[in-house]
Design a protein around this motif. Structure first.
Motif, short mmCIF file in Angstrom:
data_model
loop_
_atom_site.label_atom_id
_atom_site.label_comp_id
_atom_site.label_asym_id
_atom_site.label_seq_id
_atom_site.Cartn_x
_atom_site.Cartn_y
_atom_site.Cartn_z
N ARG A 18 0.84 -1.20 0.00
CA ARG A 18 0.00 0.00 0.00
C ARG A 18 0.88 1.26 0.00
O ARG A 18 0.64 2.20 -0.75
N GLU A 19 1.93 1.24 0.83
CA GLU A 19 2.78 2.43 0.94
C GLU A 19 3.61 2.64 -0.33
O GLU A 19 3.84 3.79 -0.73
N ARG A 292 -8.09 3.46 6.96
CA ARG A 292 -6.97 3.76 6.04
C ARG A 292 -7.21 3.06 4.71
O ARG A 292 -8.16 2.29 4.54
N PHE A 293 -6.32 3.30 3.76
CA PHE A 293 -6.38 2.61 2.48
C PHE A 293 -6.22 1.11 2.69
O PHE A 293 -5.50 0.67 3.59
N GLY A 294 -6.85 0.32 1.84
CA GLY A 294 -6.70 -1.13 1.90
C GLY A 294 -5.44 -1.58 1.20
O GLY A 294 -4.87 -0.88 0.37
N GLU A 297 -5.98 -3.26 -2.16
CA GLU A 297 -6.90 -2.43 -2.95
C GLU A 297 -6.24 -1.17 -3.51
O GLU A 297 -6.52 -0.74 -4.63
N THR A 298 -5.35 -0.57 -2.70
CA THR A 298 -4.66 0.65 -3.14
C THR A 298 -3.93 0.44 -4.46
O THR A 298 -3.84 1.36 -5.28
N GLN A 299 -3.41 -0.78 -4.65
CA GLN A 299 -2.58 -1.07 -5.82
C GLN A 299 -3.38 -1.14 -7.13
O GLN A 299 -2.79 -1.19 -8.21
N ALA A 335 -4.62 -6.77 -10.01
CA ALA A 335 -3.34 -7.00 -9.34
C ALA A 335 -3.29 -8.42 -8.81
O ALA A 335 -4.25 -8.90 -8.20
N VAL A 336 -2.17 -9.08 -9.04
CA VAL A 336 -1.92 -10.43 -8.52
C VAL A 336 -0.78 -10.34 -7.52
O VAL A 336 0.27 -9.74 -7.81
#
Length: 434
Positions: A18-19, A292-294, A297-299, A335-336
């Motif tokens: 995520r980061e 916060r962002f998942g 999911e963020t990707q 995304a995988v």
């Protein structure tokens, strides 16, 4: 340079996939000066400067931000939010993206979240909450299986047990109260098990205005066919084709109502609110909120976002999100996740990773680092269970999915594991969940 385009130095907290996705998007902004990531990973090194800083120490983060002239702090994981890092940063007069400790309780306490939903008349699973094992077991036996047993506090994603049989539910209750999850299990929430497809809807908010992001759907189970233990996420796609316009509208209404209830209760919530939904036959119901962002999911969400992320996050931090309208790319994103052998159980670290450059060179592909590090020999190696997320954009769902798997084949490390069925169910339509 005019004032609107002045750059600011940014501090991003966290070390996961995520980061890295947040770092890539922030670094692409013309507003981004120096980007510090604490502590970061092997991928964030390429877009910013990794710094040794305790992300869970509010005073240390606020001091670093003040001394470094930081113009925006972005908090990635849940733990720093729950311990009040955002509060300390704001008290230092620095704009911060992420709710304070009071707002972070939507994720930090399952019971707080359920009670909040009750006050706001938000549809969710029926539940009971308990602080002793005997009462919890009595409730389990009265209700019967299937049930979902949840440790109240943060348990690194491992405190939720889906029990299809009574004996499983009883064992889950015992596990919570036995100290397996530490203080997180001192209160236990027991819910009815909802049925239907899951869907995530994340939203930016400044505590007044809510701007929903694109829908996404994670794959939590370790093995193909949605079998095996729950993980942090084995793959994800966006948007979710099976969601009806009516369901989408109801999810948006729920997100608005949640932020409004927080504000009405005096909680200043600025950051990302993550709604995890079950699309039940009675309509969308909330499974959980995150603060916060998942991940992952963020990707898939951020590569589709056309807006300048620095501008959006500053608008949230400065409570002027009403000035922003979000814009999304038409492409699908899939995304995988590539994991270490044995994950989510025990796994080995330090395996040399090859082929990322070849995969990233493919048009429409981005490789996000999660559990990676650079060893003393300067080699990129595995350092976690979820190692990489390979994201691909395509004009169709099938094209994005095929491209993601083609890119995965170019990457190698000893013990590389992945699911080959990410997105297949959604391709078959809603009846695949019947």
């Amino acid at each position: 340079m005019n004032e609107a385009l002045q750059t600011i130095d940014i501090l991003l907290l966290g070390s996961g996939g995520r980061e890295h996705a947040l770092a890539v998007k922030l670094a692409s902004s013309p507003r981004c000066g120096t980007l510090y990531i604490a502590p970061g990973n092997g991928g964030t090194l390429e877009v910013g400067e990794n710094v040794a800083l305790d992300e869970n120490d509010p005073a240390a983060v606020a001091d670093f931000a003040r001394e470094s002239g930081i113009g925006l702090v972005v908090i990635g994981p849940e733990a720093p939010l729950v311990v009040g890092v955002a509060d300390a940063v704001r008290e230092a007069g620095i704009p911060c993206f992420g709710p304070g400790a009071a707002g972070a309780q939507v994720e930090g306490s399952k019971l707080f979240s359920k009670e909040l939903m009750g006050r706001a008349n938000i549809p969710t699973a029926a539940y009971g909450s308990f602080t002793d094992e005997e009462s919890a077991l009595a409730y389990v036996r009265e209700q019967g299986a299937p049930l979902v047993v949840k440790a109240d506090g943060l348990a690194a994603g491992k405190g939720v047990i889906v029990a299809t049989e009574l004996a499983q539910a009883e064992e889950a209750v015992h596990e919570c109260f036995s100290g397996t999850f530490g203080d997180a299990g001192s209160t236990v929430v027991i819910e009815e098990m909802l049925t239907g497809p899951e869907c995530s809807l994340l939203a930016f908010t400044d505590g007044k205005t809510v701007r929903p992001m694109a829908t996404s759907q994670d794959h939590k189970r370790a093995l193909e066919g949605d079998r095996g233990p729950n993980t942090g996420g084995m793959g994800v796609y966006s948007p979710v084709p099976i969601v009806t316009p009516e369901e989408h509208a109801e999810m948006e209404r729920i997100m608005d109502a949640t932020v409004a209830e927080l504000a009405a209760e005096g909680i200043d919530y600025r950051g990302c609110l993550y709604g995890g939904f079950m699309l039940t036959p009675q309509g969308p119901k909330v499974l959980e909120f995150n603060a916060r962002f998942g991940d992952p999911e963020t990707q898939v969400i951020l590569p589709r976002l056309e807006n300048d992320l620095v501008e959006v996050m500053l608008a949230c931090a400065e409570q002027r999100l009403d000035e922003i309208e979000l814009s999304w790319r038409d492409e699908w994103a899939v995304a995988v996740v590539l994991t270490s052998a044995g994950y989510p159980g025990s796994y080995e670290k330090g395996k040399v990773i090859t082929g990322i450059e070849d995969a990233a060179a493919m048009d429409g592909v981005t490789v996000y680092h999660a559990g990676t590090a650079v060893n003393e020999a300067g080699e990129l190696v595995t350092s976690g269970g979820r190692v990489l997320a390979v994201t691909a954009l395509g004009d169709t769902f099938e094209a994005a999915r095929n491209l993601a798997y083609e890119a995965c084949e170019k990457i190698g490390f000893e013990g590389k594991t992945l699911r080959h069925d990410i997105g297949l169910r959604a391709l078959k339509g809603r009846e695949a969940w019947d």
